[in-house]
Write a protein that holds these residues in place. Structure first.
Motif, short mmCIF file in Angstrom:
data_model
loop_
_atom_site.label_atom_id
_atom_site.label_comp_id
_atom_site.label_asym_id
_atom_site.label_seq_id
_atom_site.Cartn_x
_atom_site.Cartn_y
_atom_site.Cartn_z
N GLU A 106 0.84 -1.23 -0.21
CA GLU A 106 0.08 0.05 0.19
C GLU A 106 0.70 1.47 -0.36
O GLU A 106 0.42 2.11 -0.97
CB GLU A 106 -0.90 0.16 0.88
CG GLU A 106 -2.12 -1.16 0.71
CD GLU A 106 -2.62 -1.20 2.38
OE1 GLU A 106 -2.52 -0.95 3.21
OE2 GLU A 106 -3.58 -2.42 2.47
N THR A 110 0.96 4.04 -2.81
CA THR A 110 1.05 5.56 -2.82
C THR A 110 1.76 6.16 -3.45
O THR A 110 1.78 7.64 -4.10
CB THR A 110 0.28 6.00 -1.11
OG1 THR A 110 -0.58 4.71 -1.04
CG2 THR A 110 0.33 7.02 -0.40
N ARG A 114 1.31 9.36 -6.96
CA ARG A 114 1.66 10.57 -6.12
C ARG A 114 2.55 10.85 -7.40
O ARG A 114 2.41 12.20 -8.30
CB ARG A 114 2.43 10.64 -4.64
CG ARG A 114 2.79 12.27 -4.58
CD ARG A 114 4.07 12.24 -3.85
NE ARG A 114 4.99 10.92 -2.88
CZ ARG A 114 6.10 11.18 -4.12
NH1 ARG A 114 6.32 11.85 -4.79
NH2 ARG A 114 7.05 10.37 -4.30
#
Length: 168
Positions: A106, A110, A114
């Motif tokens: 995770e 992330t 981004r």
């Protein structure tokens, strides 16, 4: 726990479509692990293979890190589970847990999101040392969609072998 999976749109501009398909495949992998504990997630497909659902999650953390952070973002960082670049280490789940594997995966997802969102366009490039050439963000996203789709097929068989759950 139940993972929410949103299907990709039938019509969208290229970047939105790629992002949606990648997120769809990420969610599919997570769904295959829903409701399973460490022991079931570590269950190997067929010895001597080390393939397991937990190993797939760990492997995809490595894949996300490699393509988005190391290649596109140019970060000089090791793999998550191997200082010397051995992708096979991720499949060794003898002492791995759901908590650590999913936390790492995770976190990498992330970072990937981004990096993709901050990129000026799909034509942004990074250098792939393994392929010894520049690659575009577009290619990276397509490659990850392919990688997830292939491994989600493995995850289908692994999950069915654990408790009979089929389809997603």
């Amino acid at each position: 726990m139940t993972t929410e999976r949103i299907g990709p749109p039938a019509v969208a501009e290229e970047r939105v479509m790629l992002r949606a398909f990648l997120d769809y495949h990420r969610a599919t992998l997570a769904m295959k692990a829903d409701g399973l504990g460490d022991e079931d997630l570590r269950r190997r497909s067929m010895p001597p293979s080390t393939l397991s659902l937990l190993g797939l999650v760990r492997h995809m953390a490595e894949v996300e890190r490699t393509w988005f952070r190391r290649v596109i973002n140019g970060e000089d960082i090791p793999l998550v589970w191997s200082e010397d670049g051995d992708f096979q280490v991720a499949y060794d789940t003898r002492t791995a847990t759901r908590a650590e594997a999913f936390a790492a995966w995770e976190a990498e997802v992330t970072h990937s999101r981004r990096i993709e969102e901050e990129a000026e366009s799909l034509d942004v490039t990074g250098y792939s040392a393994r392929w010894e050439e520049d690659v575009s963000l577009r290619m990276v996203m397509l490659h990850l969609i392919h990688e997830y789709a292939r491994h989600n097929g493995h995850a289908d068989f692994l999950r069915e072998g654990i408790d009979g759950t089929v389809g997603v």
